[in-house]
Design a protein around this motif. Structure first.
Motif, PDB file in Angstrom:
ATOM      1  N   THR A  28      31.385  37.815  40.629  1.00  0.00           N
ATOM      2  CA  THR A  28      32.089  38.305  41.736  1.00  0.00           C
ATOM      3  C   THR A  28      33.580  38.070  41.766  1.00  0.00           C
ATOM      4  OG1 THR A  28      29.868  38.139  42.887  1.00  0.00           O
ATOM      5  CG2 THR A  28      31.723  38.939  44.162  1.00  0.00           C
ATOM      6  N   GLU A  86      20.103  38.766  51.650  1.00  0.00           N
ATOM      7  CA  GLU A  86      20.228  38.944  50.259  1.00  0.00           C
ATOM      8  C   GLU A  86      19.514  40.268  49.837  1.00  0.00           C
ATOM      9  OE1 GLU A  86      21.963  38.359  46.682  1.00  0.00           O
ATOM     10  OE2 GLU A  86      21.742  36.755  48.160  1.00  0.00           O
ATOM     11  N   THR A 139      26.872  31.103  38.682  1.00  0.00           N
ATOM     12  CA  THR A 139      27.161  32.381  37.782  1.00  0.00           C
ATOM     13  C   THR A 139      27.417  33.537  38.453  1.00  0.00           C
ATOM     14  OG1 THR A 139      25.818  31.188  36.039  1.00  0.00           O
ATOM     15  CG2 THR A 139      26.136  33.487  35.879  1.00  0.00           C
ATOM     16  N   ARG A 140      26.580  33.843  39.602  1.00  0.00           N
ATOM     17  CA  ARG A 140      26.774  35.020  40.259  1.00  0.00           C
ATOM     18  C   ARG A 140      28.043  35.010  41.051  1.00  0.00           C
ATOM     19  NH1 ARG A 140      21.772  35.350  44.210  1.00  0.00           N
ATOM     20  NH2 ARG A 140      22.777  37.243  44.522  1.00  0.00           N
ATOM     21  N   SER A 198      22.521  29.246  38.861  1.00  0.00           N
ATOM     22  CA  SER A 198      22.445  30.744  38.911  1.00  0.00           C
ATOM     23  C   SER A 198      23.442  31.262  39.839  1.00  0.00           C
ATOM     24  CB  SER A 198      21.001  31.195  39.318  1.00  0.00           C
ATOM     25  OG  SER A 198      20.126  30.667  38.105  1.00  0.00           O
ATOM     26  N   GLN A 237      18.362  37.435  36.295  1.00  0.00           N
ATOM     27  CA  GLN A 237      19.247  38.242  37.226  1.00  0.00           C
ATOM     28  C   GLN A 237      20.686  37.757  37.510  1.00  0.00           C
ATOM     29  OE1 GLN A 237      17.519  40.983  38.588  1.00  0.00           O
ATOM     30  NE2 GLN A 237      15.851  40.566  37.476  1.00  0.00           N
ATOM     31  N   ALA A 238      20.805  36.417  37.181  1.00  0.00           N
ATOM     32  CA  ALA A 238      22.235  36.075  37.317  1.00  0.00           C
ATOM     33  C   ALA A 238      22.993  36.200  36.087  1.00  0.00           C
ATOM     34  CB  ALA A 238      22.019  34.446  37.621  1.00  0.00           C
ATOM     35  N   TRP A 276      30.762  37.300  48.944  1.00  0.00           N
ATOM     36  CA  TRP A 276      30.459  38.906  48.527  1.00  0.00           C
ATOM     37  C   TRP A 276      30.840  39.677  49.756  1.00  0.00           C
ATOM     38  CZ3 TRP A 276      27.481  42.832  50.331  1.00  0.00           C
ATOM     39  CH2 TRP A 276      27.148  43.812  49.698  1.00  0.00           C
ATOM     40  N   PRO A 336      25.224  40.496  35.970  1.00  0.00           N
ATOM     41  CA  PRO A 336      26.451  40.621  36.335  1.00  0.00           C
ATOM     42  C   PRO A 336      27.533  39.813  35.630  1.00  0.00           C
ATOM     43  CG  PRO A 336      25.517  39.063  37.758  1.00  0.00           C
ATOM     44  CD  PRO A 336      24.355  39.516  36.895  1.00  0.00           C
TER      45      PRO A 336
END
Length: 608
Positions: A116, A44, A111-112, A108, A148-149, A82, A152
């Protein structure tokens, strides 16, 4: 920050999405751990800073899936999605990320994955689906506590809404990023998104201090791409304010650094801004040089917006040099690229409106179901209450049904209004360029079948740039509206009238001879010249006419011929009407380049 991703992907939807989707933390090289949880963490952390080792770790994790817990398997699936996004495998990425976004147990991670996935859908022009995912994710965002999530998704929301023309909403989501990340890398990107949304939304009062503060914050965290992107918007605003020297200095000072970033989107934008600035400063040679450089970069990377501006500039330059064949070639490329771009913009705006209407409709449907449940309860109560009470419940039911009908009516009316606005010029209310072309081509097909004639008139307001520079854009807008009102007084119901861009207008007159077109154009010219305006702004216009009798029923040929006549009217002193004739008609002056049809009409006589 590692930028290798922009060379692997088929096509990235923008600088902002590249910064957001490929956000990562650079970690110093270290031996790969053996524990699977440590392998996941390591992968990661290095996915953007050390892509080669990231792939090795990913392969090792895929070979040891039996050792992973259920949450760790979902984390691995997200990294696989990703990696597919990063390498341009959009279909594979879509399948993997959809599964994570819908089924992963961790909010989280969902959400990420959604952020993407929205990027992947945007790259693939699946705008409606992208807005559907965005709407659902934003509804669930308050439950996501991991900042952090959240970053983006907020960044994707801001950028996607800018592309759909929803600038206030885009600014709001960028502000959320700045609020949650006052400093650091994410704060830098948030300020970049906020300034871009404000500029695209028409704000012209952004101070240089605000731009410079955002640039300094980005440089503090070594985000050169973001800093140079903010400088680009700063230069655009300076050009809009006619501060050409400031814009030129800003672009020249940072040009070499931008080239060194090896990112085609920003490099092409800097080149086309330099071309525009030099063109406005009458440095034709440098304007041509940077426009050609833009074409070379943008055409290789499928960057449509700078390509449109570069083609338009090259068309104007070649026409000024008298190279009409080359000018026509660039004009055709400009029209094709502009149509593609307008179609894409319309597709994004329509996708946003469709999803918005569907969300509203679902809310109304849910409300209707709730009301129906209430009605059922009321109906059960009717059996236990008196007749008088039952009448009150029936009245309530009728009120509810009337409310539903009212909201459905409002939804339908807003949909019709949106379709109408898509066909009209926002300032003058007449047809925009795209709809003018569609209507004109349809009329020409009709008159061609019936062997009737038609004429095309192009109108260009004289010295309009001087009016804007002297009196300001508010007066300039009033002058455009005034000219449109004058033209409309001389039009019939079957005539097609549209704004082709800036101060240029087009009128298609079906079942009209050249002499009739000349007379109509002359009456319009005199009316424009004689209008008395409270701002005391003198106004004249130049006219170019082309007829199907000489050029046939192809709109493109008529536009080129009428444009050549208009160019002749400008060169001969402006405020006059010029008709473009075929090769057998008399000519008043030798032709140059490829234009052989620009002949002065009996009306080309007025003063400057």
């Amino acid at each position: 920050m590692h930028w290798a991703g922009n060379n692997r992907r088929k096509h990235c939807t923008g600088i902002f999405l590249l910064l957001i989707v490929f956000a990562g933390v650079a970690i110093a090289a270290a031996p790969a751990p053996s524990d699977v949880s440590q392998l996941l963490t390591r992968a990661e952390n290095i996915k953007t800073s050390d892509y080669a080792n990231f792939l090795k770790l990913l392969q090792e994790l895929e070979s040891r899936t039996s050792e992973l817990s259920e949450p760790q398997k979902w984390q691995l699936r997200f990294m696989e999605g990703w990696q597919a996004t990063y390498s341009g495998q959009d279909e594979k990425a879509k399948l993997l990320l959809e599964a994570v976004a819908k089924q992963a147990p961790d909010s989280s991670l969902r959400t990420r994955a959604t952020a993407t996935l929205i990027n992947v859908l945007g790259v693939g022009h699946h705008y409606e689906e992208a807005f559907e995912y965005l709407d659902r994710a934003l509804d669930n965002l308050p439950q996501v506590t991991d900042k952090q999530a959240r970053f983006p998704l907020l960044g994707e929301a801001s950028q996607l809404l800018v592309e759909a023309g929803q600038y206030d909403l885009a600014t709001g989501y960028a502000n959320q990023i700045v609020t949650e990340f006052p400093t650091g890398r994410y704060g830098c990107i948030g300020r970049m998104l906020k300034l871009h949304a404000e500029l695209r939304g028409g704000q012209t009062n952004i101070s240089n201090d605000v731009f410079q503060d955002a640039i300094n914050r980005c440089l503090e965290v070594k985000e050169k791409l973001a800093a140079d992107t903010i400088r680009r918007d700063m230069a655009i605003l300076a050009m809009q304010q006619n501060k050409l020297d400031d814009a030129l200095s800003l672009l020249q000072v940072n040009y070499q650094e931008v080239k060194g970033l090896d990112y085609p989107d920003l490099t092409s934008e800097y080149n086309v801004l330099l071309a525009q600035t030099y063109w406005k400063k009458d440095n034709i040679a440098l304007a041509q040089k940077y426009a050609m450089t833009t074409v070379d970069i943008a055409s290789k990377s499928d960057l449509i917006e700078p390509l449109i501006t570069a083609y338009q500039l090259l068309y104007q330059i070649e026409r000024q040099y008298g190279n009409l064949r080359d000018a026509l070639a660039y004009h055709e490329k400009y029209v094709a690229a502009d149509k593609e771009h307008l179609d894409d913009i319309r597709e994004k705006a329509l996708a946003y409106q469709i999803v918005k209407q569907e969300v509203e409709a679902k809310k109304i449907e849910l409300g209707t179901l709730n009301k129906q449940n209430q009605i059922l309860q009321l109906q059960q109560a009717l059996d236990r209450k008196a007749v008088v009470t039952s009448r009150l419940y029936i009245a309530l039911l009728l009120t509810v049904l009337a409310s539903i009908a009212f909201w459905l009516y409002r939804l339908k009316r807003s949909q019709l209004r949106f379709m109408r606005l898509a066909r009209r010029d926002g300032l003058t209310g007449i047809f925009n360029r795209q709809h003018f072309v569609e209507e004109a081509e349809q009329i020409l097909r009709y008159v061609a079948k019936s062997l009737r004639g038609a004429c095309l008139i192009l109108i260009d307001l004289d010295h309009f740039k001087d009016i804007n520079d002297t009196h300001g854009h508010v007066v300039g807008d009033a002058v455009l509206k005034r000219a449109v009102a004058v033209c409309q007084c001389h039009l019939n119901s079957c005539d097609v009238f549209g704004r082709l861009g800036g101060e240029e207008f087009g009128i298609l007159l079906p079942e009209c001879t050249v002499i009739q077109a000349l007379e109509r154009a002359e009456r319009i010219r005199l009316s424009i010249q004689q209008v008395d305006d409270s701002e005391d702004v003198p106004l004249t216009a130049s006219f170019g006419i082309a007829a199907t009798a000489h050029y046939g029923y192809d709109l493109r040929r008529l536009l080129v011929a009428a444009d050549s006549a208009l160019y002749r009217a400008k060169n001969d002193g402006r405020n006059r009407v010029v008709v473009s004739m075929d090769d057998h008609a008399p000519r008043t002056a030798p032709s140059t380049g490829n234009s052989k049809h620009a002949d002065t009409s009996p009306y080309a006589n007025s003063t400057e």
